[in-house]
Design an enzyme around this catalytic site. Sequence first.
Site, PDB file in Angstrom:
ATOM      1  N   LYS A   1      33.822  38.692  35.781  1.00  0.00           N
ATOM      2  CA  LYS A   1      32.871  38.297  36.831  1.00  0.00           C
ATOM      3  C   LYS A   1      31.522  37.944  36.206  1.00  0.00           C
ATOM      4  CE  LYS A   1      35.195  41.120  40.298  1.00  0.00           C
ATOM      5  NZ  LYS A   1      35.303  42.426  40.949  1.00  0.00           N
TER       6      LYS A   1
ATOM      7  N   ASP B   1      31.364  41.364  48.311  1.00  0.00           N
ATOM      8  CA  ASP B   1      32.806  41.663  48.289  1.00  0.00           C
ATOM      9  C   ASP B   1      33.395  41.582  49.699  1.00  0.00           C
ATOM     10  OD1 ASP B   1      34.026  42.016  45.849  1.00  0.00           O
ATOM     11  OD2 ASP B   1      33.341  44.084  45.604  1.00  0.00           O
TER      12      ASP B   1
ATOM     13  N   GLN C   1      32.672  48.145  41.598  1.00  0.00           N
ATOM     14  CA  GLN C   1      34.073  47.892  41.232  1.00  0.00           C
ATOM     15  C   GLN C   1      34.972  49.060  41.633  1.00  0.00           C
ATOM     16  OE1 GLN C   1      35.275  44.948  39.800  1.00  0.00           O
ATOM     17  NE2 GLN C   1      37.281  45.857  40.140  1.00  0.00           N
TER      18      GLN C   1
END
Length: 293
Positions: free
Chosen positions: A52, A119, A96
């Site tokens: 990412k 997200d 994460q």
Amino acid sequence: MELLDGKKIATAIKLEIASEVAQMRASGMRAPNLVAILVGNDGASETYVNSKEKNCKEVGFDSSVIRYDAKITEDFLLAKIKEINQDDSIDGLIVQLPLPAHISVAKVVETIDHKKDVDGFHPINIGRMNKNLPCFISATPNGIMMLLDRYKIATAGKHCVVIGRSQIVGSPMSILMSLNAEPGNCTVTLCHSKTPDIKKYTLDADIVIVAIGKKNFLTADMVKNGAVIIDVGMNRENSNETKSGYKLFGDVDFEQVKTKAAYISPVPGGVGLMTIVSLLKNTLSAAKKEYYQ
Ligand code: NAP
């Protein structure tokens, strides 16, 4: 059979994003800024976060990874998230997953400001997605929608079978495909581990989206000729043949199913790359305050 080439589409979208970022910088605006928090040292999570960050750099975003030991307390992590929520120089924040067992994922997700939740996991974003309102949509389902859109795959009136009902992939996927939108407007069947005889549903499906984490689950005898097959699975197996030391396999028996499919996404080179691009898009939207002021 046509390949749903995530690499080709992701590269094209990244060029579009990079050009927009260059224009932002030229007009005196700062670049979009994404912060990722990584707790512990799970190998797969480390790979995803590094990828990412690399992709952010490629399109000209600012980005950084904050790494914490697996032993940090939940309170410590929540305090850091609140600090980032208040920081106007940061547009997007991702934590994460998975997290160590002593940290509540629900609390973490709900503490992230929904305006920075690139997200798309916050209940406000999930609720707005359900109501077909502008919001951050979970990166993998959104990436699949972009793939369907770019390949101009007709979805209205089609029967879409989604296998897997996770909060981050299967469940939002089933909702997006059923919304009154384009792509969308499907008749959707959502299958999961308690569904008996999944083949009964997939044999009738025009579009099958598999997200369960079981190598080669979807076999050729389960699909009808001309179906569109989207493989979300990422099953890692150790291998001496690759530099990374592992090989990736999807949830679809690609070699057999491709002989019947009209379109099929490969693993690797399909949905995974679209997921990252989708996160970049969400971060750009956050920086532009496209959904929330
Ligand atoms: P997850 O949270 O583990 O959920 C798996 C889902 O599959 C559950 O809903 C489960 O049903 C269902 N399931 C498991 N075995 C099944 C079976 N034999 N038959 C029918 N349904 C079954 O997984 P996830 O996070 O959604 O991830 C799924 C896969 O996608 C994994 O391989 C993951 O690595 C991959 N993934 C890829 C990307 C990408 O960017 N390409 C992104 C995210 C995930 P129950 O709910 O009944 O338990």
